[in-house]
Scaffold this motif. Structure first.
Motif, short mmCIF file in Angstrom:
data_model
loop_
_atom_site.label_atom_id
_atom_site.label_comp_id
_atom_site.label_asym_id
_atom_site.label_seq_id
_atom_site.Cartn_x
_atom_site.Cartn_y
_atom_site.Cartn_z
N ARG A 645 -27.22 20.75 -30.38
CA ARG A 645 -27.53 21.99 -31.10
C ARG A 645 -28.74 22.70 -30.52
NH1 ARG A 645 -28.90 20.89 -36.81
NH2 ARG A 645 -28.55 23.13 -37.09
N LEU A 646 -29.66 21.92 -29.91
CA LEU A 646 -30.90 22.49 -29.39
C LEU A 646 -30.71 23.08 -28.00
CD1 LEU A 646 -33.36 19.67 -30.53
CD2 LEU A 646 -32.54 21.67 -31.80
N GLU A 647 -29.56 22.84 -27.38
CA GLU A 647 -29.26 23.38 -26.05
C GLU A 647 -28.05 24.30 -26.11
OE1 GLU A 647 -28.92 20.28 -23.16
OE2 GLU A 647 -30.82 19.33 -23.71
N ASP A 648 -28.04 25.16 -27.10
CA ASP A 648 -26.99 26.17 -27.27
C ASP A 648 -25.61 25.53 -27.33
OD1 ASP A 648 -26.14 28.75 -27.69
OD2 ASP A 648 -25.87 29.20 -25.57
N TYR A 649 -25.53 24.42 -28.06
CA TYR A 649 -24.28 23.72 -28.31
C TYR A 649 -23.55 23.34 -27.02
CZ TYR A 649 -25.23 24.98 -33.09
OH TYR A 649 -25.82 25.11 -34.32
N LYS A 650 -24.31 22.78 -26.12
CA LYS A 650 -23.76 22.29 -24.86
C LYS A 650 -23.13 20.92 -25.08
CE LYS A 650 -25.27 20.74 -20.27
NZ LYS A 650 -26.46 20.55 -19.38
N LEU A 651 -21.94 20.70 -24.50
CA LEU A 651 -21.29 19.40 -24.60
C LEU A 651 -22.04 18.41 -23.71
CD1 LEU A 651 -18.81 17.81 -25.69
CD2 LEU A 651 -17.63 18.41 -23.56
N VAL A 652 -22.65 17.39 -24.34
CA VAL A 652 -23.48 16.44 -23.59
C VAL A 652 -22.84 15.06 -23.49
CG1 VAL A 652 -25.64 17.62 -24.12
CG2 VAL A 652 -24.77 15.88 -25.70
N LYS A 653 -21.78 14.82 -24.23
CA LYS A 653 -21.12 13.52 -24.13
C LYS A 653 -19.65 13.67 -24.51
CE LYS A 653 -21.97 8.65 -25.35
NZ LYS A 653 -22.65 8.29 -24.10
N ASN A 654 -18.78 13.09 -23.70
CA ASN A 654 -17.35 13.02 -24.01
C ASN A 654 -16.88 11.64 -23.59
OD1 ASN A 654 -14.68 13.42 -24.56
ND2 ASN A 654 -14.36 15.07 -23.09
N MET A 655 -16.94 10.71 -24.54
CA MET A 655 -16.71 9.30 -24.25
C MET A 655 -15.36 8.85 -24.78
SD MET A 655 -18.97 6.10 -25.62
CE MET A 655 -18.49 4.40 -25.30
#
Length: 690
Positions: A645-655
């Protein structure tokens, strides 16, 4: 069943009851009961592992550790806390033996322990309480892997026939006889009218098989299926020579017909019947008696209700037969009455309960027979005036004459997909899932899986500051609420009232849970269960906000879905004026998903502004996503997705996960979710006990 007496206890095997010499008694779990009975019936001789597995689990596809676990628990119950008592001895590399059998007194079969009287208000025991009371005039999908998933002419003759059927079903002692023994899930199946051919799928974690078995000889044809191919929804023609089935790949479904000869499927000769449209789903097949048409349920997706359709095999024409409302999955599981005049089908209501209807094929008239407070997977005609279906571990019947529901048989394990074939009832029996819990550290997003056990552990609440949380489990051999406290867990309550619950929320001094249309509260201290609010459709798909003491769920208004809140303290409901199907309160905002439009949205209740945050976000289940101070978590099929949420809703994990996750909850430092793995079921027939 026999009754056995030792110097320390009396065992009433028919009642699953052990009464100690001091008068205290306990109710044995089904497996403990069957295990003790098998040892006593051996009269002091050794019972080997294979025999024990067949007698207790109905299969040999389990390791010896499974037996050892049950034996260990049983020893605690029958040794009365005295280490010098050794009623069960281990025979190394062979099995177990009941020790000092010469001290056992076998009582006469006519001697029974008196049963406790049943309460008229006990809904778990009094099945008739589930039926509608109004009388009606007489004139008047599934594959396990693909979860996208439900009158004889003469009155005198029919009256005699229905009386005879009820006499057999309700007065005889019935038991389940196993027809399949493979490890894995056997859920979809079909039996030929001559009761000679059984066709089913066996689904395992890595492979799936299409199997045809001659019930008389036991000879099998086993076809290994391609990866990602699901074959389901079988229907055999009356002569047993044609098999209709669905091939499901990704988002398309195709209807095929193949020839069957000598109980073997000629799959290489399969014929495509329908076009393989994308984003379409077909299931619940049924041949007409003359085999010139096929009935099935058809839909475009989870947001569009399924309809019952008829495909004419002579002309190739297809037409819809029903028009369900948009308040659930729609209509499915068509089944043709023995006289061929009516189709019975299930109508899903708000994804949490069902009604059963009939369609007159001559007049086109539809008639609602009854409503049931839980989702039904399939119905089957036992004769022209009786429909059978299952719920949990019960096989139930509905009489169109008496407008009443009766309990035919209660099994030790869940029952599914009933199919009555010329007077014999076939079912799938067992546990579709095993489940376990997994944690996520918010600081590192590292995932750690809790050690799996033989029990179901699922539906966790958020983790508190002291690392404790609550979850549902069958550790006590019936569904209960447990509290995890680090390395140990404590039973809070395991009442029979919890057997149908599917949600759990921690609301401070109380826990919240739901059954269809009812919100329940459970006192953490006393374990008392009470109804907080009833008659709220879709209440099971809700979230709870600790900050404002409200729950959030969706309500249908004019075939559209809007968010509504319920204040636990004031008991006030408020329609929030924003469309949405699932939602979470967080800070002063509401995060939500729509019913027919993908995306995660943020809604400000003060300004009424609504903005799209994540375009490729799609969930119809509140439990599968949640919001934390820093992240958005989503359980998507077999994946865990995390947006910052703090990085403009960037996808940071897809496990990609090992198994299929269902529900996630988050605390200040950790999140926890459950994962469901394949359980084990088999096809059984209901027979009169010896």
């Amino acid at each position: 069943m026999q009754t056995y007496k030792t110097p320390h206890w009396t065992f009433y095997s028919a009642n699953n009851e052990l009464i100690y010499s001091d008068g205290k008694s306990i109710q044995l779990a089904a497996r403990h009961n069957a295990c003790l009975l098998a040892l006593l019936e051996a009269k002091g001789e050794a019972v080997d592992y294979d025999t024990m597995l067949l007698k207790v689990w109905g299969t040999q596809f389990r390791d010896t550790n499974t037996i050892a676990s049950v034996i260990s628990e049983l020893r605690k119950q029958i040794n009365c806390g005295d280490p010098s008592l050794k009623y069960i001895v281990t025979i190394p590399k062979k099995g177990y033996r009941f020790n000092n059998y010469e001290e056992v007194e076998v009582l006469l079969n006519s001697i029974h322990h008196p049963q406790k009287p049943q309460s008229e208000n006990d809904s778990n025991l009094q099945t008739k309480a589930l039926t509608t009371k109004s009388k009606k005039p007489l004139s008047t999908i599934f594959s396990f892997k693909n979860t996208t998933l439900p009158i004889l002419g003469c009155l005198l003759v029919s009256a005699f026939f229905i009386t005879d059927v009820y006499s057999f079903l309700l007065s005889k002692e019935l038991s389940l006889s196993a027809l399949t023994y493979e490890k894995g899930i056997e859920y979809d199946f079909e039996v030929s009218k001559d009761r000679q051919t059984l066709i089913y799928t066996n689904e395992q974690k890595d492979n799936s098989y299409l199997i045809s078995k001659n019930i008389t000889t036991g000879e099998k044809q086993v076809i290994k299926l391609e990866t990602d191919l699901v074959i389901s929804s079988f229907a055999l023609s009356a002569d047993g020579n044609q098999l209709a089935f669905i091939e499901q790949k990704e988002d398309s479904a195709c209807l095929y017909i193949a020839r069957v000869a000598d109980s073997k499927i000629q799959l290489q000769e399969k014929k495509l019947i329908t076009t393989c449209d994308e984003n379409s789903f077909l299931f619940s097949l049924e041949f007409s008696h003359s085999a010139d048409a096929i009935f099935y349920a058809k839909g475009k997706g989870i947001s569009d209700p399924y309809t019952i359709s008829k495909h004419d095999l002579t002309t190739g024409l297809e037409r819809n037969l029903t028009s369900p409302p948009t308040t659930g999955r729609g209509d499915y599981a068509p089944t043709l009455s023995p006289d061929g005049q009516k189709v019975a089908f299930i109508r899903d209501i708000f994804w949490e309960r069902s009604s059963v209807w009939t369609l007159d094929l001559t007049s086109g008239e539809t008639l609602k027979l009854f409503e049931f407070p839980h989702v039904i997977d399939k119905v089957s005609w036992h004769n022209d005036e009786m429909i059978i279906f299952t719920h949990s571990n019960k096989l139930l019947s509905y009489s169109t004459v008496d407008d009443d529901i009766e309990n035919i048989h209660e099994a030790d394990s869940p029952l599914y997909m009933p199919n009555s074939v010329n007077g014999t009832i076939y079912l799938s029996a067992g546990s579709l899932f095993s489940s376990y819990l997994t944690k996520i550290q918010l600081a590192t997003l590292e995932v750690s899986t809790k050690e799996q056990s033989d029990y179901l552990e699922h539906t966790p609440t958020h983790i508190l500051d002291d690392q404790s949380y609550y979850f549902l489990s069958n550790r006590s051999h019936k569904m209960g609420i447990w509290k995890s406290q680090g390395s140990s867990s404590q039973l809070v309550i395991d009442s029979d009232d919890l057997k149908d619950v599917t949600t759990l929320r921690d609301a401070g001094d109380m826990l919240l849970t739901t059954t269809p249309s009812k919100l329940l509260q459970i006192d953490k201290t006393t374990g008392n269960i009470s109804v907080l609010k009833s008659d709220i459709p879709n209440i099971e798909n809700y979230s709870y906000s600790k900050q404002n003491g409200k729950i959030l769920y969706s309500k249908e208004v004019g075939e559209s879905w809007y968010l509504e809140s319920y204040n636990l303290k004031t008991q006030d409901k408020e329609l929030l004026g924003v469309s949405g199907y699932t939602g979470h309160f967080f800070d002063d905002m509401i995060y939500l998903t729509e019913f027919r439009e993908p995306g995660l949205w943020e809604y400000n209740p003060n300004t009424r502004e609504k903005r799209l945050l994540i375009a490729d976000f799609n969930s119809f289940f509140t439990d599968r996503w949640t919001v934390t101070q820093e992240y958005i978590f989503l359980l998507d099929k077999q994946n865990l997705k995390v947006w910052n949420r703090l990085e403009d809703y960037k996808l940071v994990k897809n496990m990609q996960l090992t198994d299929t996750p269902k529900r996630i909850s988050c605390g200040e430092n950790e999140c926890i979710f459950d994962q469901y793995a394949l359980g084990s079921t088999g096809i059984v027939s209901l027979v009169e006990s010896d």
